[in-house]
Design an enzyme around this catalytic site. Sequence first.
Site, mmCIF file in Angstrom:
data_model
loop_
_atom_site.group_PDB
_atom_site.id
_atom_site.type_symbol
_atom_site.label_atom_id
_atom_site.label_comp_id
_atom_site.label_asym_id
_atom_site.label_seq_id
_atom_site.Cartn_x
_atom_site.Cartn_y
_atom_site.Cartn_z
ATOM 1 N N ASP A 127 0.862 -1.170 0.000
ATOM 2 C CA ASP A 127 0.000 0.000 0.000
ATOM 3 C C ASP A 127 0.911 1.235 0.000
ATOM 4 O OD1 ASP A 127 -2.296 1.718 0.569
ATOM 5 O OD2 ASP A 127 -1.557 1.760 2.627
ATOM 6 N N ASP B 174 -0.176 5.075 0.990
ATOM 7 C CA ASP B 174 -0.376 6.065 2.054
ATOM 8 C C ASP B 174 -0.283 5.431 3.436
ATOM 9 O OD1 ASP B 174 -1.739 8.747 0.656
ATOM 10 O OD2 ASP B 174 -2.002 6.902 -0.471
ATOM 11 N N GLU C 281 -1.097 10.554 4.413
ATOM 12 C CA GLU C 281 -2.269 10.285 3.588
ATOM 13 C C GLU C 281 -2.342 11.450 2.595
ATOM 14 O OE1 GLU C 281 -4.463 7.735 3.612
ATOM 15 O OE2 GLU C 281 -3.471 6.668 5.262
ATOM 16 N N ARG D 225 -14.539 12.478 -0.154
ATOM 17 C CA ARG D 225 -13.335 13.266 0.133
ATOM 18 C C ARG D 225 -12.859 14.038 -1.093
ATOM 19 N NH1 ARG D 225 -9.478 8.842 2.349
ATOM 20 N NH2 ARG D 225 -10.971 7.431 1.387
ATOM 21 N N SER E 289 -2.590 1.202 -4.579
ATOM 22 C CA SER E 289 -3.031 2.225 -3.640
ATOM 23 C C SER E 289 -4.441 2.715 -3.942
ATOM 24 C CB SER E 289 -2.052 3.411 -3.707
ATOM 25 O OG SER E 289 -2.544 4.513 -2.979
ATOM 26 N N GLY E 290 -5.173 3.014 -2.881
ATOM 27 C CA GLY E 290 -6.441 3.711 -3.013
ATOM 28 C C GLY E 290 -6.230 5.208 -3.135
ATOM 29 N N LYS F 233 -7.650 -3.825 -5.211
ATOM 30 C CA LYS F 233 -6.295 -4.086 -4.692
ATOM 31 C C LYS F 233 -5.980 -5.583 -4.741
ATOM 32 C CE LYS F 233 -5.167 -0.282 -1.585
ATOM 33 N NZ LYS F 233 -4.500 0.043 -0.317
ATOM 34 N N ASP G 35 -1.903 -0.905 5.945
ATOM 35 C CA ASP G 35 -2.227 -0.381 7.275
ATOM 36 C C ASP G 35 -3.700 -0.182 7.535
ATOM 37 O OD1 ASP G 35 -2.722 3.003 7.304
ATOM 38 O OD2 ASP G 35 -2.102 2.028 5.455
ATOM 39 N N ASN H 194 -9.024 -1.117 3.990
ATOM 40 C CA ASN H 194 -9.127 -1.433 2.562
ATOM 41 C C ASN H 194 -7.947 -2.251 2.051
ATOM 42 O OD1 ASN H 194 -7.378 0.861 2.773
ATOM 43 N ND2 ASN H 194 -7.730 1.336 0.630
#
Length: 285
Positions: free
Chosen positions: A82, A84, A91, A128, A172-173, A217, A240, A243
């Site tokens: 991942d 962030d 983030e 967001r 990554s998201g 992912k 972490d 997700n």
Amino acid sequence: MTTHHLVVQSPGLSAEHAEQLAALAQAQGIARINATAARLLDVQHDDGTRAEVTGWAERHGVDTAFVPAGLKLSGCKVLAMDMDSTLINIECIDEIAGMAGLKDKVSEITEAAMRGEIKDFSESLRRRVALLEGVPADALEQVYTEKLRLNPGAERLISTAQAAGIKVLLVSGGFTFFTERLRERLNLDSAHANTLEISNGVLTGKVVGDILDADAKEAHLRAFAREHGAAQEQIIAMGDGANDLKMLGAAGFPVAYHAKPLVRQQTRYALNVSGLDGVLNWFES
């Protein structure tokens, strides 16, 4: 029964830490790996022992991992990470929002999503990103230059993995603006993330295409593993947030890195106090 060792590590690892954990795990010996890590040899690894060791270690700020004896890093083929708060210290979306005075609003949603309190990651990301409408696109470069730092041990982990023939995936998201720069900077094999829509030099508050969520992912990791002939037990995955759980579930070595409690509870391995390169101490040279 397979012989297991217990790898213990902490920036402040003392001889007393190692000896106490060796006693709890009924280790047959202690081999110091380096200044911050030790391998406790031929330990008991039943559920009761694991729970006792893990509880003591968490209370004393020590990372532990029960691993089969004789593990070789070269036996792995894929490292998936991942971005962030795993590969990097921030983030990104929160820091972009910070450039527009919106960090508190956005980070509140981010934290809830990473803790697993917002079940629909795609919806949380859209909420967001919508708040970023009108933010100058220059803010992305500013975040990358001024705020983004690699987490401790990142470069050593990746370069050592690459030297062992392991292929590295960043999934990554977050956003492609950052993953592409990191892919080039660290010579990663592949990177996937979401693309922010930009029009006339400002963010539109929208994402281009489908949202890269927990399912995506996992799908990217499985496709990458197939491409490189990696079985599940040959995959290391690190994350972490909530997700990341599906991706972590596809790996033989799932690692919760400085993770939210939900992720630590559901993941076999954890690094709570060590750097990313703490993974390397699990493998024997």
